[in-house]
Design a protein around this motif. Structure first.
Motif, PDB file in Angstrom:
ATOM      1  N   ALA A 119      35.025 -69.697 107.996  1.00  0.00           N
ATOM      2  CA  ALA A 119      33.252 -69.257 108.030  1.00  0.00           C
ATOM      3  C   ALA A 119      32.982 -69.227 109.221  1.00  0.00           C
ATOM      4  O   ALA A 119      32.953 -70.220 109.988  1.00  0.00           O
ATOM      5  N   SER A 133      28.950 -70.079 110.642  1.00  0.00           N
ATOM      6  CA  SER A 133      27.668 -70.279 110.022  1.00  0.00           C
ATOM      7  C   SER A 133      26.301 -69.042 110.232  1.00  0.00           C
ATOM      8  O   SER A 133      27.029 -67.992 111.074  1.00  0.00           O
ATOM      9  N   ALA A 134      25.324 -69.698 109.767  1.00  0.00           N
ATOM     10  CA  ALA A 134      24.423 -68.367 110.259  1.00  0.00           C
ATOM     11  C   ALA A 134      24.052 -68.262 111.327  1.00  0.00           C
ATOM     12  O   ALA A 134      24.017 -67.049 112.061  1.00  0.00           O
ATOM     13  N   ALA A 158      26.433 -66.625 113.340  1.00  0.00           N
ATOM     14  CA  ALA A 158      26.550 -64.885 113.275  1.00  0.00           C
ATOM     15  C   ALA A 158      25.765 -64.005 113.438  1.00  0.00           C
ATOM     16  O   ALA A 158      26.149 -62.875 113.814  1.00  0.00           O
ATOM     17  N   PHE A 163      23.294 -63.323 105.339  1.00  0.00           N
ATOM     18  CA  PHE A 163      23.801 -65.177 106.013  1.00  0.00           C
ATOM     19  C   PHE A 163      21.736 -65.505 106.373  1.00  0.00           C
ATOM     20  O   PHE A 163      21.875 -66.656 106.493  1.00  0.00           O
ATOM     21  N   ASP A 171      27.519 -60.204 101.449  1.00  0.00           N
ATOM     22  CA  ASP A 171      28.021 -61.548 102.354  1.00  0.00           C
ATOM     23  C   ASP A 171      27.593 -62.737 101.855  1.00  0.00           C
ATOM     24  O   ASP A 171      28.396 -63.892 102.468  1.00  0.00           O
ATOM     25  N   VAL A 205      23.204 -70.129 102.508  1.00  0.00           N
ATOM     26  CA  VAL A 205      24.530 -69.748 103.721  1.00  0.00           C
ATOM     27  C   VAL A 205      25.124 -70.716 103.846  1.00  0.00           C
ATOM     28  O   VAL A 205      26.106 -70.441 103.323  1.00  0.00           O
ATOM     29  N   GLN A 206      24.961 -72.230 103.895  1.00  0.00           N
ATOM     30  CA  GLN A 206      25.519 -73.024 103.828  1.00  0.00           C
ATOM     31  C   GLN A 206      25.722 -73.576 103.075  1.00  0.00           C
ATOM     32  O   GLN A 206      27.036 -74.208 102.758  1.00  0.00           O
ATOM     33  N   SER A 233      32.202 -60.089 102.458  1.00  0.00           N
ATOM     34  CA  SER A 233      31.387 -61.163 103.566  1.00  0.00           C
ATOM     35  C   SER A 233      31.504 -60.475 104.602  1.00  0.00           C
ATOM     36  O   SER A 233      33.079 -59.451 104.926  1.00  0.00           O
ATOM     37  N   LYS A 264      31.776 -67.325 105.171  1.00  0.00           N
ATOM     38  CA  LYS A 264      30.075 -67.565 105.497  1.00  0.00           C
ATOM     39  C   LYS A 264      30.398 -69.179 104.924  1.00  0.00           C
ATOM     40  O   LYS A 264      30.981 -69.602 103.379  1.00  0.00           O
ATOM     41  N   LYS A 306      32.421 -75.192 109.373  1.00  0.00           N
ATOM     42  CA  LYS A 306      31.738 -74.393 110.235  1.00  0.00           C
ATOM     43  C   LYS A 306      32.736 -75.100 110.878  1.00  0.00           C
ATOM     44  O   LYS A 306      33.495 -75.937 111.254  1.00  0.00           O
TER      45      LYS A 306
END
Length: 260
Positions: free
Chosen positions: A28, A30-31, A34, A151, A179, A186-187, A206, A211, A259
């Motif tokens: 994954a 993270s925002a 990303a 995200f 997404d 998002v987390q 995704s 994410k 993450k």
């Protein structure tokens, strides 16, 4: 004689074999990473926002084809937000029309970027309707694409999207989210209460990479957006999805690592 012999032997039917790709998981992102990755793609990778959005929207349309082929019902309602996630939905609507679906778009708060207006013009030139009566459209569609927030969503939901997400959440129509399911952090995943607390779309795509919220998701999960390069993937510690042939999506597991 041969038939009786085969009957006695009771030869079993061939065992259906599933590709390992269908159960693989990807790391994954993270925002924050990303957003940084998208910036790298445009600033050093030579990509334009139009190109990234085009491939993202195409992958969304292909994911719909995988989970809901036209013979399952051609009416597809695309619900778009005001940002890039909504732009992906607009692109997907155009491709779905070319795929033989009958898409319509609900776009309650239009994006101000000139790109979104061009995407809207493209749909109008294909006579794809922009609906204003969301409850009626929701009742008459066969499938729904949730392209409201991606995200970058930080919550809480602002009007009119709280009511929209609530209607989608409790509707009987199957949903594919782009997404991240709209309203989800998002987390940390779905909100503990309010709109979206029980929202669990049947399919999720995704873009680029999963994410962290995918750890809370239960359903069919795809990855799409076929624009990663080896250098960028290595920079962010990502796995390169092993897309097959001309496929724009890959179905993967939902137990993505956290993450990086």
């Amino acid at each position: 004689m041969i038939r009786s012999t085969l009957t006695r032997l009771r030869i079993p039917r061939p065992i259906r074999r599933y590709s390992k790709l269908a159960t693989m998981s990807l790391k994954a992102i993270s925002a924050k990473d990303a957003a940084s990755l998208d910036k790298d793609l445009m600033e050093t990778g030579g990509w334009s926002l139009d190109q990234l959005m085009e491939l993202a929207g195409l992958s969304v349309a292909e994911a719909v084809w995988r989970v809901h082929p036209p013979n399952s019902g051609k009416n597809v309602l695309v619900v778009c937000g005001p940002g890039n996630n909504g732009g992906d939905g607009l692109v997907a609507a155009r491709h779905l029309a070319h795929f033989g679906y009958v898409p319509s778009v609900y776009y309650p708060k239009e994006g101000k970027n000139e790109l979104y207006q061009r995407l809207k013009t493209q749909l109008q030139n294909l006579s794809i309707p922009f609906v204003t009566d969301f409850p009626s459209a929701l009742k008459s569609t066969d499938y729904l694409i949730d392209a409201i927030f991606g995200f970058s969503f930080g919550g809480p939901l602002r009007d009119p999207f709280g009511d929209i997400v609530s209607q989608i959440e409790f509707a009987s129509v199957p949903v594919l989210s782009v997404d991240a399911p709209s309203s989800w952090d998002v987390q940390s995943g779905p909100p503990k209460e309010g709109p979206g607390a029980k929202f669990m779309p049947g399919a999720l795509i995704s873009l680029t990479a999963p994410k962290p919220c995918v750890a809370h998701y239960r359903g069919r999960h795809f990855v799409g957006g076929r624009f990663l390069t080896k250098n960028i993937a290595e920079k962010y510690g990502l796995d390169m999805p092993k897309y097959q042939g001309v496929d724009q999506v890959l179905e993967i597991g939902v137990d993505a690592e956290g993450k990086l």
